[in-house]
Write a protein that holds these residues in place. Structure first.
Motif, mmCIF file in Angstrom:
data_model
loop_
_atom_site.group_PDB
_atom_site.id
_atom_site.type_symbol
_atom_site.label_atom_id
_atom_site.label_comp_id
_atom_site.label_asym_id
_atom_site.label_seq_id
_atom_site.Cartn_x
_atom_site.Cartn_y
_atom_site.Cartn_z
ATOM 1 N N GLU A 236 4.599 -6.588 4.797
ATOM 2 C CA GLU A 236 5.036 -6.925 3.490
ATOM 3 C C GLU A 236 6.526 -7.169 3.241
ATOM 4 O O GLU A 236 7.192 -6.504 3.988
ATOM 5 C CB GLU A 236 4.410 -6.049 2.269
ATOM 6 C CG GLU A 236 2.761 -5.737 2.387
ATOM 7 C CD GLU A 236 2.109 -7.030 1.880
ATOM 8 O OE1 GLU A 236 2.859 -7.988 1.531
ATOM 9 O OE2 GLU A 236 0.961 -6.828 1.735
ATOM 10 N N ILE B 166 8.699 -7.121 -0.242
ATOM 11 C CA ILE B 166 8.792 -7.369 -1.759
ATOM 12 C C ILE B 166 7.560 -8.317 -2.021
ATOM 13 O O ILE B 166 7.534 -9.336 -2.522
ATOM 14 C CB ILE B 166 10.070 -7.839 -2.178
ATOM 15 C CG1 ILE B 166 11.305 -7.354 -1.363
ATOM 16 C CG2 ILE B 166 10.280 -7.940 -3.589
ATOM 17 C CD1 ILE B 166 11.496 -5.916 -1.957
ATOM 18 N N THR B 167 6.351 -7.597 -2.251
ATOM 19 C CA THR B 167 5.089 -8.264 -2.450
ATOM 20 C C THR B 167 4.942 -8.627 -3.967
ATOM 21 O O THR B 167 5.194 -7.978 -4.900
ATOM 22 C CB THR B 167 4.095 -7.319 -2.313
ATOM 23 O OG1 THR B 167 4.098 -6.782 -0.962
ATOM 24 C CG2 THR B 167 2.622 -8.079 -2.486
ATOM 25 N N ASN C 255 8.022 -2.898 1.701
ATOM 26 C CA ASN C 255 7.848 -2.445 0.255
ATOM 27 C C ASN C 255 8.926 -1.066 -0.310
ATOM 28 O O ASN C 255 8.785 -0.533 -1.171
ATOM 29 C CB ASN C 255 6.774 -2.221 -0.524
ATOM 30 C CG ASN C 255 6.059 -3.528 -0.554
ATOM 31 O OD1 ASN C 255 6.557 -4.492 -0.976
ATOM 32 N ND2 ASN C 255 4.701 -3.530 -0.440
ATOM 33 N N MET D 53 10.789 0.021 -3.719
ATOM 34 C CA MET D 53 10.118 -0.733 -4.659
ATOM 35 C C MET D 53 9.815 0.239 -5.721
ATOM 36 O O MET D 53 9.753 0.112 -6.674
ATOM 37 C CB MET D 53 9.019 -1.739 -4.274
ATOM 38 C CG MET D 53 9.388 -2.828 -3.773
ATOM 39 S SD MET D 53 10.197 -4.011 -4.773
ATOM 40 C CE MET D 53 8.942 -4.239 -5.732
#
Length: 211
Positions: free
Chosen positions: A118, A120-121, A142, A145
């Motif tokens: 992933e 910054i989904t 991520n 995040m």
């Protein structure tokens, strides 16, 4: 040493007009039930089987339902060794939806159980912008995040028990869950906004020129 990461910026106001779907009514689920949503397409990296295992370990007398949005999430590989009663009564596979934002906004918790790959989904950014409290895994893409314990919960990869405990924590403490949801929106607004992206990009090119 030459690599610079600049995240794509978002604006929480993009989601200001999203009207939550009444998922409880739509799926004939008790209005007091906690709705946990996962948005993904069926790929091994998404770790869907670990989320289903987590749901299987939640006491059955608790009103907690899992809403699965995305293509082919009910693939036999994901359902292998999962109690069919759970699938029939507590897990709802909605498939591809054009109203995915409305579905997410109508839920209480967003889970991203990915095991790798992933960055910054987008589905995570959308859920956080909609004040839906996230539970995510600690994969590199991520990282940063979610401020675990403040704007959501971060769990190890491939760990159904940690996902289960995180869901139960948010189920048992609605006030904390709502507070985390608000903090999640602020996290996107303050740290992953488009203005920040512009500033970082400008600085990046200024450094190139000065060198």
């Amino acid at each position: 040493s030459k690599v610079t990461t600049i995240n794509k910026g978002h604006d929480v106001l993009w989601y200001a007009n999203v009207q939550p779907l009444n998922v409880h009514n739509n799926l004939k689920i008790d209005s007091e039930a906690l709705l946990v949503v996962c948005v993904a397409n069926n790929r091994r990296m998404k770790g869907i089987n670990y989320l289903l295992q987590a749901m299987e370990r939640i006491p059955y007398d608790l009103p907690i339902h899992l809403i699965m949005v995305g293509k082919d999430l009910n693939h036999p590989r994901n359902l292998k060794n999962i109690d069919q009663k759970l699938i029939n009564e507590r897990v709802h596979f909605l498939g591809f939806r054009n109203d995915v934002l409305e579905v997410v906004a109508g839920c209480d918790v967003f889970v991203l159980p990915s095991i790798r790959g992933e960055a910054i989904t987008k589905a995570l950014v959308e859920a956080m912008s909609l004040e839906v409290t996230p539970i995510i895994t600690n994969i590199a893409g991520n990282d940063g995040m979610v401020d675990s314990g403040k704007s959501g919960i971060v769990v190890p990869i491939k760990d159904p028990d940690s996902i289960k405990e995180s869901i139960l924590t948010l189920y048992r403490d609605p006030a904390r869950r709502k507070s985390m949801g608000k903090q999640a929106r602020l996290q996107i607004k303050n740290k992953f906004n488009s203005e920040q992206t512009i500033k970082e990009m400008k600085y990046f090119y200024e450094q190139l020129v000065s060198n």
